[in-house]
Design a protein around this motif. Structure first.
Motif, mmCIF file in Angstrom:
data_model
loop_
_atom_site.group_PDB
_atom_site.id
_atom_site.type_symbol
_atom_site.label_atom_id
_atom_site.label_comp_id
_atom_site.label_asym_id
_atom_site.label_seq_id
_atom_site.Cartn_x
_atom_site.Cartn_y
_atom_site.Cartn_z
ATOM 1 N N LYS A 27 -52.726 44.774 7.445
ATOM 2 C CA LYS A 27 -54.057 44.399 6.951
ATOM 3 C C LYS A 27 -54.349 42.923 7.215
ATOM 4 O O LYS A 27 -55.361 42.576 7.820
ATOM 5 C CB LYS A 27 -54.167 44.641 5.424
ATOM 6 N N THR A 28 -53.435 42.063 6.747
ATOM 7 C CA THR A 28 -53.672 40.624 6.863
ATOM 8 C C THR A 28 -53.691 40.182 8.332
ATOM 9 O O THR A 28 -54.543 39.386 8.735
ATOM 10 C CB THR A 28 -52.579 39.867 6.074
ATOM 11 N N THR A 29 -52.789 40.720 9.114
ATOM 12 C CA THR A 29 -52.747 40.384 10.545
ATOM 13 C C THR A 29 -54.080 40.762 11.196
ATOM 14 O O THR A 29 -54.626 40.018 12.021
ATOM 15 C CB THR A 29 -51.578 41.162 11.214
ATOM 16 N N CYS A 68 -58.116 38.484 -1.223
ATOM 17 C CA CYS A 68 -58.086 39.075 -2.571
ATOM 18 C C CYS A 68 -56.677 39.538 -2.917
ATOM 19 O O CYS A 68 -56.492 40.445 -3.738
ATOM 20 C CB CYS A 68 -59.046 40.261 -2.647
ATOM 21 N N ASP A 69 -55.675 38.946 -2.281
ATOM 22 C CA ASP A 69 -54.284 39.334 -2.522
ATOM 23 C C ASP A 69 -53.513 38.131 -3.032
ATOM 24 O O ASP A 69 -53.559 37.058 -2.426
ATOM 25 C CB ASP A 69 -53.679 39.838 -1.198
ATOM 26 N N GLN A 70 -52.802 38.345 -4.148
ATOM 27 C CA GLN A 70 -52.052 37.233 -4.735
ATOM 28 C C GLN A 70 -50.934 36.707 -3.819
ATOM 29 O O GLN A 70 -50.443 35.600 -4.008
ATOM 30 C CB GLN A 70 -51.447 37.657 -6.073
ATOM 31 N N GLN A 71 -50.527 37.513 -2.831
ATOM 32 C CA GLN A 71 -49.488 37.029 -1.904
ATOM 33 C C GLN A 71 -49.991 35.843 -1.086
ATOM 34 O O GLN A 71 -49.203 35.039 -0.590
ATOM 35 C CB GLN A 71 -49.064 38.140 -0.945
ATOM 36 N N GLY A 72 -51.305 35.756 -0.909
ATOM 37 C CA GLY A 72 -51.878 34.589 -0.240
ATOM 38 C C GLY A 72 -51.509 34.441 1.229
ATOM 39 O O GLY A 72 -51.475 33.338 1.769
ATOM 40 N N ASN A 73 -51.272 35.567 1.902
ATOM 41 C CA ASN A 73 -50.828 35.487 3.296
ATOM 42 C C ASN A 73 -51.891 34.975 4.273
ATOM 43 O O ASN A 73 -51.558 34.458 5.338
ATOM 44 C CB ASN A 73 -50.329 36.855 3.787
ATOM 45 N N CYS A 74 -53.162 35.104 3.916
ATOM 46 C CA CYS A 74 -54.212 34.625 4.844
ATOM 47 C C CYS A 74 -54.097 33.119 5.023
ATOM 48 O O CYS A 74 -54.230 32.610 6.142
ATOM 49 C CB CYS A 74 -55.606 34.970 4.318
ATOM 50 N N LEU A 129 -62.828 40.874 3.546
ATOM 51 C CA LEU A 129 -62.016 40.780 2.332
ATOM 52 C C LEU A 129 -60.653 41.402 2.612
ATOM 53 O O LEU A 129 -60.561 42.587 2.954
ATOM 54 C CB LEU A 129 -62.694 41.532 1.180
ATOM 55 N N ASP A 130 -59.610 40.576 2.508
ATOM 56 C CA ASP A 130 -58.253 41.103 2.662
ATOM 57 C C ASP A 130 -57.769 41.546 1.283
ATOM 58 O O ASP A 130 -58.005 40.846 0.296
ATOM 59 C CB ASP A 130 -57.325 40.011 3.219
ATOM 60 N N THR A 131 -57.123 42.694 1.192
ATOM 61 C CA THR A 131 -56.740 43.210 -0.130
ATOM 62 C C THR A 131 -55.235 43.414 -0.256
ATOM 63 O O THR A 131 -54.524 43.513 0.742
ATOM 64 C CB THR A 131 -57.449 44.554 -0.424
HETATM 65 MG MG LIG Z 1 -51.527 41.459 3.443
#
Ligand SMILES: [Mg+2]
Ligand SMILES: Nc1ncnc2c1ncn2[C@@H]1O[C@H](COP(=O)(O)OP(=O)(O)OP(=O)(O)O)[C@@H](O)[C@H]1O
Length: 309
Positions: free
Chosen positions: A68-70, A91-97, A176-178
């Motif tokens: 997703k993020t990629t 919108c993801d707490q991992q914050g990969n964006c 929006l990334d989730t």
């Molecule tokens: Mg992701």
């Protein structure tokens, strides 16, 4: 011990298929191509974007690590490099964006959390990236607590709409990334969106995952956002194995013209790029991954009606 309770035998599970030894044999390619065509899965289509505001698209799959993020980072980059004004909201707490775009999230004050809690501060949440025309609202750990905060609020599914509203007229596309879960933050993303784009890995559980996601989308349409629909399903981490090509043909038969070509091949350069904090267009533009995401972004631009410079 004398009185030790004896655990009864576990119940036999109802099996979908009773396997016999022969059924484990690898099928011949010819067997696959002669398989009965699947039923087309009728998914609701998204409507065109109203004039003068951004198209809002949630990139979503409740399965983790499917790309997703990629996908968000590389589609956003390609379109921004060709003149589309793009805002990515993580919108993801991992914050990969943030990591993938080379932004130090520990030094960011206003994040996606602010967008939820103080919509009047939405403009201050945006950060410019190294790619001209591509802005990011950073997601990070503070999003964890927001699920609980939202749960007691009136209109808890609509907070993100308020946050995005003042920004929409300034962009062509909001992606929006989730997170790989279906919490209130993801529901907010769906409620604020025109459409969903679904990356799936061409592995065995792909179809089951999309069927589950489709029922979530129908539920959100029915109760919260009647205009929400699918913009497409795309394939990630595709490798030239029998299983991958089998799943690919199943997906093509099931989703028809909702499938967006090309499948993104499994490519180490795509996995390396985030460690450099840059998209594939800068890390290795001529790699298979660079090539595939370029074509995919062009096909999406056509669907979305963006003219690339
Ligand atoms: Mg992701
Ligand atoms: N086509 C590809 N080839 C090789 N590696 C890839 C490819 N696409 C993504 N990856 C790598 O696979 C991992 C998972 O990808 P990514 O983070 O984009 O998935 P995700 O769906 O956003 O995950 P999560 O559900 O945790 O948010 C990452 O390490 C990424 O660099």
């Amino acid at each position: 011990m004398e009185d030790e309770e004896i655990l009864p035998e576990a119940l036999p599970a109802p099996m979908v298929v009773e396997f016999t030894e022969e059924e484990f044999e690898t099928p011949e390619i010819d067997d696959l191509s002669s398989a009965e065509p699947r039923q087309v899965m009728e998914l609701p289509r998204a409507e065109p974007t109203p004039d003068g505001r951004a198209r809002v698209v949630t990139v979503m799959n409740q399965k983790g690590g499917v790309g997703k993020t990629t996908t968000v980072i590389n589609i956003a980059t390609h379109l921004a490099l060709h003149g589309v004004r793009v805002l990515v909201v993580d919108c993801d707490q991992q914050g990969n964006c943030a990591t993938g775009l080379g932004i130090d999230k520990s030094r960011v004050v206003h994040t996606t959390r602010t967008l939820f809690t103080e919509p009047e501060n939405a403009p201050a949440c945006r950060h410019a990236t190294a790619i001209p025309g591509l802005h990011l609202i950073v997601g990070e750990r503070s999003l964890v607590g927001i699920e609980q905060e939202l749960s007691t609020m009136l209109g808890r599914e609509r907070c993100l709409i308020d946050g995005l509203e003042p920004l929409l007229q300034h962009y062509d596309l909001v992606l929006l990334d989730t997170a790989p879960s279906l919490g209130l933050v993801t529901i907010n993303a769906l409620v604020a969106s025109d459409a969903v784009l679904v990356p799936v890995q061409t592995e065995f559980f792909a179809l089951e995952g999309v069927a589950m996601l489709a029922s979530t989308i129908r539920e959100v349409r029915r109760r919260l956002n009647p205009k929400l629909g699918f913009d497409g399903v795309m394939m990630t981490m595709h490798a030239p194995t029998l299983l991958n090509s089998q799943v690919k043909s199943q997906l093509m038969e099931t989703f028809g013209d909702l499938m967006i070509e090309p499948p993104i091949r499994r490519n180490i350069k795509l996995a390396e790029a985030p460690s450099e904090g840059v998209p594939i267009h800068i890390h290795a533009p001529e790699s298979n991954g660079g090539h595939d995401y370029r074509l995919l972004a062009q096909n999406l631009a056509e669907r979305w009606g963006f003219e690339l410079e």
